[in-house]
Write a protein that holds these residues in place. Structure first.
Motif, PDB file in Angstrom:
ATOM      1  N   ASN A   1      52.944  59.785  59.052  1.00  0.00           N
ATOM      2  CA  ASN A   1      51.971  60.341  58.778  1.00  0.00           C
ATOM      3  C   ASN A   1      51.760  61.639  59.205  1.00  0.00           C
TER       4      ASN A   1
ATOM      5  N   GLU B   1      36.043  49.232  54.074  1.00  0.00           N
ATOM      6  CA  GLU B   1      36.863  50.004  54.501  1.00  0.00           C
ATOM      7  C   GLU B   1      36.357  50.197  56.182  1.00  0.00           C
TER       8      GLU B   1
ATOM      9  N   HIS C   1      39.272  50.149  58.718  1.00  0.00           N
ATOM     10  CA  HIS C   1      40.386  50.938  59.002  1.00  0.00           C
ATOM     11  C   HIS C   1      39.914  52.335  59.394  1.00  0.00           C
TER      12      HIS C   1
ATOM     13  N   ASP D   1      41.739  54.270  62.415  1.00  0.00           N
ATOM     14  CA  ASP D   1      43.027  54.325  62.200  1.00  0.00           C
ATOM     15  C   ASP D   1      43.420  55.882  62.040  1.00  0.00           C
TER      16      ASP D   1
ATOM     17  N   TYR E   1      43.203  57.955  58.426  1.00  0.00           N
ATOM     18  CA  TYR E   1      42.661  57.315  57.757  1.00  0.00           C
ATOM     19  C   TYR E   1      41.290  57.884  57.020  1.00  0.00           C
ATOM     20  N   ARG E   2      41.136  58.141  55.738  1.00  0.00           N
ATOM     21  CA  ARG E   2      39.892  58.779  55.399  1.00  0.00           C
ATOM     22  C   ARG E   2      39.437  57.871  53.986  1.00  0.00           C
TER      23      ARG E   2
ATOM     24  N   LYS F   1      39.737  60.855  50.447  1.00  0.00           N
ATOM     25  CA  LYS F   1      40.626  61.839  50.951  1.00  0.00           C
ATOM     26  C   LYS F   1      40.036  63.454  50.366  1.00  0.00           C
TER      27      LYS F   1
ATOM     28  N   GLY G   1      40.935  63.038  59.518  1.00  0.00           N
ATOM     29  CA  GLY G   1      41.325  61.649  59.673  1.00  0.00           C
ATOM     30  C   GLY G   1      41.370  61.335  61.150  1.00  0.00           C
TER      31      GLY G   1
ATOM     32  N   SER H   1      39.450  57.959  65.372  1.00  0.00           N
ATOM     33  CA  SER H   1      40.660  57.484  66.366  1.00  0.00           C
ATOM     34  C   SER H   1      40.498  58.138  67.874  1.00  0.00           C
TER      35      SER H   1
END
Ligand code: ADP
Ligand code: MG
Length: 475
Positions: free
Chosen positions: A257, A414, A417, A420, A423-424, A427, A437, A441
């Motif tokens: 990623n 959603e 997640h 994470d 994660y978006r 996007k 994103g 976290s």
């Protein structure tokens, strides 16, 4: 060195197991041996005694019949007395109630007076047995036997018989027992060795299986179901192994990623600059435009790298929290003040509510970052003319920061997640507003480090609520 080796030797379960088995076996064998021998000896002596007593009884009756205690002249009685002393390879004395020796098989004491205490006591009717078992020459049984007639004591017999046969039998038996014991000991040692070897083999298998995994020959779960204990060990190991695997997978995913995210701005920059280079006489206008785009992409790259650094730094446990007593209300105000300009720009109304002054032990920088990220998201994923509300509340043990917005929200599924990395939900929108994103976290990591909790609820098109709950006292 030698001590170490000796220590290592006794540390081996196999050796200990062997020693225990051997020790138990040997002591059992020794105990049994001595019990049997001692028992035999006791029985044999008892039998000898019984025999002698029976004989003395018969002899006593004969002496009474022959009136030997009055007149010690009966030849028949004397013959029997000699016979008996011969049979028992010992000595016989006859005493009358005046303690005078009437007969001595060895002829020494005839006519003298007995001074022996046991003989005197036998005149009171007491029968006595005394054993001395030393060796083949001195081992004897001595019996003092009162002779009675109609309840009256007429005299006593003192008899000493040899127990030599018992002692020599004992000697033979001991030799035999030694031989048997030696064989049994060897058998026990052999058995203990085999048993400890076989019983502990599963543990070797575990070691081998783990080594194979360590060396990379295998990554199968190991299975040694021989014992409950080996099952427990292998179970624990397999759980650890799958956790390591999961960690490895997530790290790989993270790396891929990261590479992807870092590559995207670079690709844009490359395309933009190549386009410019391919047009030698592009107008200044175009240069300015493209360079502006390039500059934006560089900013983006910079943000991603910064967020990543924050994450990685926080990941290392070596960076502990810098806990101080903080006025939460004040700190939240400061953070919000910094975000007011973008809220105004987007025409979003930003308010704060608090029931009381809250003082709590937190890492000031990390806590600011939590509020910053949540409020920033609430502003950015909002609609024109929307609102963002920050509410503070506290009970004696915890305080909460609640960030609600009237924004675009997100679908229920959603929510699992959003913490994470990279994660978006949307996007393009995240990108448009400069997201990486990584924000949530970082937030969750900080909250967890404070031993707190974060929770989100959202309705698409209506808004989102994030609630952070942290302990007032850090422990
Ligand atoms: N208040 C919010 N309203 C709607 N969606 C949100 C909100 N906060 C976060 N999200 C969603 O969660 C995703 C992850 O958030 P975050 O980790 O902060 O990344 P970023 O903001 O860089 O995109 C966002 O891309 C967005 O889709
Ligand atoms: Mg964000």
């Amino acid at each position: 060195m030698i001590r170490q080796r000796v220590h290592g030797f006794f540390k081996s379960l196999r050796v200990r197991f062997f020693l225990i088995l051997a020790l138990v076996g040997l002591s059992a064998c020794t105990i049994i041996r001595y019990a049997i021998l001692a028992n035999y000896e006791k029985r044999a002596v008892e039998v000898r005694e019984e025999e002698m007593k029976e004989h003395l009884d018969t002899l006593g009756r004969l002496l009474l019949e022959e009136d030997f205690f009055q007149n010690a002249s009966s030849q028949k009685a004397k013959a029997q007395l000699s016979l008996m002393s011969d049979i028992y390879e010992g000595r016989i004395l006859v005493v009358n109630p005046e303690l005078q020796f009437l007969w001595d098989s060895e002829g020494e004491l005839d006519g003298t007076v007995a001074v022996d205490d046991s003989i005197r006591r036998s005149m009171e009717g007491e029968e006595q047995v005394q054993e001395t078992l030393y060796d083949e020459t001195t081992s004897t049984v001595t019996i003092v036997y009162p002779v009675t007639e109609n309840g009256l004591i007429r005299g006593a017999l003192w008899a000493q018989g040899s127990t030599r046969p018992v002692v020599s039998m004992m000697r033979i038996l001991t030799t035999k027992a030694n031989r048997i014991q030696l064989i049994v000991i060897l058998a026990i040692l052999f058995f203990a060795m085999i048993a400890s070897e076989i019983l502990l083999r599963p543990f070797d298998r575990i070691t081998r299986a783990i080594n194979d995994i360590g060396a990379g020959y295998s990554d199968e779960p190991i299975s040694v179901p021989d014992y409950l204990e080996t099952e427990q060990i292998t179970g624990a190991f397999n759980r650890l192994q799958s956790r390591v695997k999961a960690l490895d997978d997530s790290r790989q995913e993270f790396v891929s990623n990261v590479s992807h995210e870092l590559k995207t701005p670079l690709t844009s920059i490359k395309v933009l600059s190549d386009t410019l280079l391919s047009q030698p006489d592009a107008p200044t206008e175009m240069y300015r435009d493209f360079l502006k785009d390039i500059s934006e992409e560089i900013d983006r790259e910079d943000r991603i790298i910064n967020d990543l650094l924050t994450l990685v730094k926080a990941d290392k446990q070596a960076a502990p929290l810098n806990i101080t007593q903080v006025n939460i209300n004040e700190l939240t105000e400061i953070v919000m003040k910094r975000l007011r300009p973008i809220a105004r720009q987007r025409n979003v109304d930003l308010t704060m509510e608090s029931t009381r002054e809250i003082h709590a032990e937190v890492d000031e920088v990390k806590f600011s970052m939590v509020v910053m990220n949540l409020v920033e998201n609430a502003i950015k994923y909002n609609r024109e003319g929307g609102w963002v509300r920050v509410e503070l509340d506290a009970d004696p043990r915890y305080f909460t920061v609640k960030v609600s917005d009237s924004g675009i929200g997100m679908p229920e599924e959603e929510l699992a997640h959003i913490y994470d990395r990279f994660y978006r939900v949307d996007k393009s929108r995240s990108r448009e507003i400069g997201g990486t994103g990584l924000g949530l976290s970082v937030v969750r990591q900080a909250v967890t480090a404070h031993k707190g909790e974060i929770e989100a609820s959202s309705t698409e098109g209506v808004g989102t609520i994030f609630t952070v709950r942290l302990p007032v006292i850090h422990s």
